[in-house]
Scaffold this motif. Structure first.
Motif, PDB file in Angstrom:
ATOM      1  N   GLU A 360       0.830  -1.212   0.000  1.00 23.83           N
ATOM      2  CA  GLU A 360       0.000   0.000   0.000  1.00 23.83           C
ATOM      3  C   GLU A 360       0.865   1.264   0.000  1.00 23.83           C
ATOM      4  N   CYS A 363       2.144   1.789  -3.508  1.00 23.46           N
ATOM      5  CA  CYS A 363       1.126   2.434  -4.352  1.00 23.46           C
ATOM      6  C   CYS A 363       1.149   3.939  -4.127  1.00 23.46           C
ATOM      7  N   PHE A 388      -4.443  -1.962  -3.459  1.00 25.54           N
ATOM      8  CA  PHE A 388      -3.555  -1.577  -2.360  1.00 25.54           C
ATOM      9  C   PHE A 388      -3.117  -2.795  -1.563  1.00 25.54           C
ATOM     10  N   PHE A 389      -3.991  -3.793  -1.537  1.00 24.50           N
ATOM     11  CA  PHE A 389      -3.670  -5.008  -0.775  1.00 24.50           C
ATOM     12  C   PHE A 389      -3.696  -6.176  -1.750  1.00 24.50           C
ATOM     13  N   LEU A 414      -9.743  -1.377  -1.651  1.00 25.47           N
ATOM     14  CA  LEU A 414      -9.354  -1.387  -0.240  1.00 25.47           C
ATOM     15  C   LEU A 414     -10.042  -2.502   0.550  1.00 25.47           C
ATOM     16  N   THR A 450      -0.916  -3.897   6.374  1.00 26.70           N
ATOM     17  CA  THR A 450      -0.265  -5.099   5.851  1.00 26.70           C
ATOM     18  C   THR A 450       0.781  -5.515   6.872  1.00 26.70           C
TER      19      THR A 450
END
Ligand SMILES: [Fe+2]
Length: 471
Positions: A360, A363, A388-389, A414, A450
């Motif tokens: 993330e 990004c 993002f994940f 998300l 994360t």
């Protein structure tokens, strides 16, 4: 532009100097100091070195994969006969010898004795400290793993460890062979590149387990061939998001796979150097773009864009970057795609001087570069493609659950679907969709962060293998 070797009328043969050092080392072990055989050899090495130093401030020899580089330029002639010497020095942990202006014969003798004693095992002091203690001020010996720990030099594995998705493992193996073929100066068969591209497009990109291993945090320092396979797949995911045609996709994947092939001409000591590169090293490193294009134009049967992407992938949207190809020249869109994938891949992998960046955060780094270095539309499409994940990320939710991302939710990057794990991160407890909402319309949970897997042994692929493939 080619590598910038200083112009010497008759370049000194670095193999001769290496042989000289190898003999001197043995002589230092066999005879007392001052023995005529030692003195004779010192004179020979000194003459060759001084000859080079007449026109260059430094005499730099690097030995990488059996190749010898003098001032960054490969001397690949007659390598077989010299392999033994290179191996001997490499076994001692010496991969480079730099000799500076002002060197005196006494220093050559001292280095020979030092090399002889080096076989007696590791020392607590660094090589640099030991040479200084012997009054050697104009010669430095380098190793792939620098003993001079001025910079934090964390030891990461070179390539992924643990169980790998079979298609991904096969693609890594084939890419390694491809890079080795080029590094050794052997002819690269285009059919082997085509097979690898097919493997990536039809197997690796369709395996969730493989994508999980490519997209999530990578706790290994990326060798060029691993990086290249990963960049090829990331470019492919971006290409799919852009709805490129099948033909364009084949060109893109080939170009992405070979974009860094020029690094096969760069000494590993520079590729893996912890910390900042000096000016000369940086110039050499930057030359991988031109070297790559030069290698690729000579290979018959590749797509015409492949050398162009190798040339342009470090150039920005604004026409800056390297190499200098003229003011304001905007890279081809294929090069722009590879640039996005390249940067993401580079920062989510470990480096000796930095821990891997979480997806993330990576990004967000891309978002900051959008509009300047990178094409904004491509960055947006990329983040949508990988989210993002990304698949394979280990994440924690607002309910303190820990899970592995096994599916992404279209239009809601998300809130992916997770495989929940038990406390030991060992077994799957079921699946939750983090995009689910309660009766008031609010999300039931969000992803908080994360997590970096606690150890290399955590095999997230087993939580991904049975998941349906992404479209
Ligand atoms: Fe590159």
């Amino acid at each position: 532009m080619t590598t910038t070797a200083a112009a010497t009328p008759a370049p000194v043969d670095p193999y001769q100097v290496l042989k000289g050092f190898a003999s001197l080392r043995k002589l230092a072990g066999a005879y007392p100091a001052g023995h005529p055989m030692i003195e004779q050899k010192v004179r020979e090495v000194d003459e060759a070195v001084q000859e080079h130093l007449r026109t260059n401030p430094v005499f730099r020899i690097e030995m990488i994969h059996g190749n010898v580089f003098l001032d960054g330029v490969s001397f690949s002639r007659d390598p077989q006969a010299n392999n033994q010497i290179i191996l001997e020095l490499a076994n001692l942990g010496v991969d480079s010898i730099h000799i500076h202006e002002g060197v005196v014969p006494d220093e050559l003798r001292a280095v020979a004795e030092f090399l002889w004693q080096l076989k007696e095992g590791p020392h607590t002091e660094s090589i640099a400290e030991q040479l200084i203690a012997r009054n050697v001020r104009h010669i430095s010996l380098g190793t792939l793993v620098p003993l001079d720990t001025r910079w934090r030099a964390q030891q990461w594995p070179d390539a992924p460890t643990g169980p790998l998705d079979p298609a991904y493992a096969e693609s890594l193996q084939r890419a390694e062979q491809t890079f080795e073929t080029v590094a050794a100066g052997r002819k690269l068969e285009v059919v082997s590149v085509r097979d690898l591209v097919q493997l990536l497009v039809y197997k690796v990109a369709r395996s969730n387990a493989a994508l999980g291993q490519i997209l999530a945090v990578k706790q290994y320092e990326n060798l060029t061939y691993c990086h290249s396979v990963n960049v090829a797949i990331l470019s492919l995911l971006l290409g799919q998001q852009l709805r490129l045609s099948e033909a364009a996709m084949a060109e893109l994947v080939e170009a992405a796979l070979l974009h860094d092939i020029g690094k096969t001409r760069i000494p590993l000591g520079i590729l893996k150097k912890p910390g900042a590169l000096d000016k000369r090293e940086r110039r050499l490193m930057e030359a991988h773009t031109v070297l790559g294009a030069e290698i690729l134009v000579q290979i018959e049967g590749l797509w015409p864009l492949t050398p162009l992407v190798a040339l342009e992938h470090h150039r920005s949207l604004k026409g800056t970057g390297y190499p200098d190809v003229g003011d304001g020249v905007v890279p081809h869109v294929m090069s722009q795609i590879v640039s996005v994938a390249d940067i993401y891949e580079a920062i989510t992998g470990a480096r000796s001087y930095q821990d891997p960046t979480l997806p993330e955060r990576a990004c967000l780094v891309l978002a900051r570069l959008a509009g300047q270095k990178l094409n904004t539309a491509l960055v947006k499409a990329f983040v949508n493609a990988i989210t993002f994940f990304p698949l394979g990320s280990l994440v924690r939710t607002t309910r303190d659950e820990i899970g592995v991302v096994n599916r992404t939710t279209p239009n809601d990057p998300l809130h992916p679907v997770l495989t929940l794990l038990d406390e030991d991160l060992d077994r799957a407890r079921g699946e939750i969709d983090t995009s689910a909402r309660d009766s008031s319309g609010a999300y039931e949970r969000h992803i908080v962060e994360t997590l970096v897997p606690p150890d290399q042994e955590l095999d997230v692929t087993k939580f991904l293998a049975s998941a349906p493939p992404v479209a």
